[in-house]
Enzyme design. Sequence first.
Site, mmCIF file in Angstrom:
data_model
loop_
_atom_site.group_PDB
_atom_site.id
_atom_site.type_symbol
_atom_site.label_atom_id
_atom_site.label_comp_id
_atom_site.label_asym_id
_atom_site.label_seq_id
_atom_site.Cartn_x
_atom_site.Cartn_y
_atom_site.Cartn_z
ATOM 1 N N THR A 14 -8.244 24.209 20.201
ATOM 2 C CA THR A 14 -7.865 23.913 18.814
ATOM 3 C C THR A 14 -7.724 22.417 18.571
ATOM 4 O O THR A 14 -8.191 21.889 17.555
ATOM 5 C CB THR A 14 -6.544 24.627 18.462
ATOM 6 O OG1 THR A 14 -6.716 26.028 18.625
ATOM 7 C CG2 THR A 14 -6.141 24.345 17.025
ATOM 8 N N GLY A 36 0.823 -1.197 0.000
ATOM 9 C CA GLY A 36 0.000 0.000 0.000
ATOM 10 C C GLY A 36 0.857 1.248 0.000
ATOM 11 O O GLY A 36 2.089 1.182 0.116
ATOM 12 N N ALA A 43 -5.586 -2.749 -7.649
ATOM 13 C CA ALA A 43 -5.466 -4.130 -7.175
ATOM 14 C C ALA A 43 -6.113 -4.309 -5.811
ATOM 15 O O ALA A 43 -6.711 -5.356 -5.523
ATOM 16 C CB ALA A 43 -3.991 -4.530 -7.115
ATOM 17 N N ASP A 44 -6.014 -3.285 -4.955
ATOM 18 C CA ASP A 44 -6.606 -3.389 -3.621
ATOM 19 C C ASP A 44 -8.128 -3.464 -3.686
ATOM 20 O O ASP A 44 -8.754 -4.210 -2.923
ATOM 21 C CB ASP A 44 -6.163 -2.219 -2.744
ATOM 22 C CG ASP A 44 -6.417 -0.857 -3.382
ATOM 23 O OD1 ASP A 44 -6.555 -0.775 -4.624
ATOM 24 O OD2 ASP A 44 -6.461 0.140 -2.637
ATOM 25 N N LEU A 45 -8.731 -2.727 -4.620
ATOM 26 C CA LEU A 45 -10.185 -2.776 -4.767
ATOM 27 C C LEU A 45 -10.635 -4.154 -5.247
ATOM 28 O O LEU A 45 -11.644 -4.687 -4.771
ATOM 29 C CB LEU A 45 -10.667 -1.698 -5.748
ATOM 30 C CG LEU A 45 -10.253 -0.250 -5.482
ATOM 31 C CD1 LEU A 45 -11.025 0.695 -6.399
ATOM 32 C CD2 LEU A 45 -10.479 0.134 -4.031
ATOM 33 N N ILE A 87 3.091 -1.878 4.110
ATOM 34 C CA ILE A 87 3.171 -3.156 3.406
ATOM 35 C C ILE A 87 2.738 -4.238 4.380
ATOM 36 O O ILE A 87 3.303 -4.370 5.470
ATOM 37 C CB ILE A 87 4.604 -3.430 2.912
ATOM 38 C CG1 ILE A 87 5.014 -2.376 1.873
ATOM 39 C CG2 ILE A 87 4.717 -4.836 2.324
ATOM 40 C CD1 ILE A 87 6.486 -2.378 1.548
ATOM 41 N N ASP A 88 1.716 -5.001 4.000
ATOM 42 C CA ASP A 88 1.216 -6.090 4.837
ATOM 43 C C ASP A 88 1.633 -7.419 4.243
ATOM 44 O O ASP A 88 1.509 -7.635 3.029
ATOM 45 C CB ASP A 88 -0.307 -6.026 4.943
ATOM 46 C CG ASP A 88 -0.773 -4.884 5.819
ATOM 47 O OD1 ASP A 88 -0.725 -5.047 7.043
ATOM 48 O OD2 ASP A 88 -1.166 -3.833 5.285
ATOM 49 N N ASP A 111 -12.492 0.744 2.833
ATOM 50 C CA ASP A 111 -11.083 0.568 3.184
ATOM 51 C C ASP A 111 -10.504 1.907 3.641
ATOM 52 O O ASP A 111 -10.355 2.843 2.854
ATOM 53 C CB ASP A 111 -10.318 0.043 1.969
ATOM 54 C CG ASP A 111 -8.943 -0.491 2.324
ATOM 55 O OD1 ASP A 111 -8.396 -0.095 3.374
ATOM 56 O OD2 ASP A 111 -8.399 -1.302 1.550
#
EC number: 2.7.1.33
Length: 255
Positions: free
Chosen positions: A183, A8, A108-110, A12-13, A129
């Site tokens: 704030t 990502g 690719a993630d979708l 990275i997973d 996601d």
Amino acid sequence: MILTIDIGNSNIDLAYFNGNKIVSHYEFETKKFSTSYEYALIIEWTLKREKLQEKDILGVALSSVVPSLTSAFIDAIKYLFGKPPFVVEPGIKTGISIETENPKEVGADLICNVVAITEEYGHCGIAVDFGTATTFSVVEKKKFLGAAIAPGVGTSAFALFEKTAKLPQVDIKAPESSLGKNTISAIQAGIVYGFAGLVDGILERQIKELKYKPVLVSTGGWAKRIVPYTKYLKEKDIDPYLTLKGLYYLYLKNL
């Protein structure tokens, strides 16, 4: 054992699957200028942690939204395992009809997310996601109908800090009230409750366009901070490994 790697924009997973179960998971920061040798060392380190040898890995599956790192990982995997990985890219078997104007540009993630929804949750679903971008991927009757893409929670918060002269970086968590008394709490309210409203607004529109009631599943690093404050998403339906599961199923479909 199957090794899956999801690259990502921020993280990275990496996960090891035994059968259809994840037996271990690792997460690393995405460093866009690292070499294939460096990534080979990282993968090798995880193998040692799991007391595995290269011969124990039957296959490697790779999903990436960072083109500059895709080739580096392919080379690293070739070096370690003697063969290239399966890569999520146009032309692979997905079991899903991509109903978009240009199927080749769908991330690719979708694809991984909607495949995981179809395999694990039912014929109609929406994957939300919460990553560097916040994505809403819709699948119905094995058809990827489309998606919505919004800025990510962290991306938006950092942009607010970068583009303003006096607003500080803050820990992103829900304040006690949407009426910020200083704030920091005002920024927290805007980000957390603002994103909760964004999520509900997009989901409400997408659900109305579907013929069937969808399963709603969330994933990504920011999910736990936003989901509790939405109307449509539930904490029990957060699946931190949704993308990796989809990657695993895609690997099996392409054997």
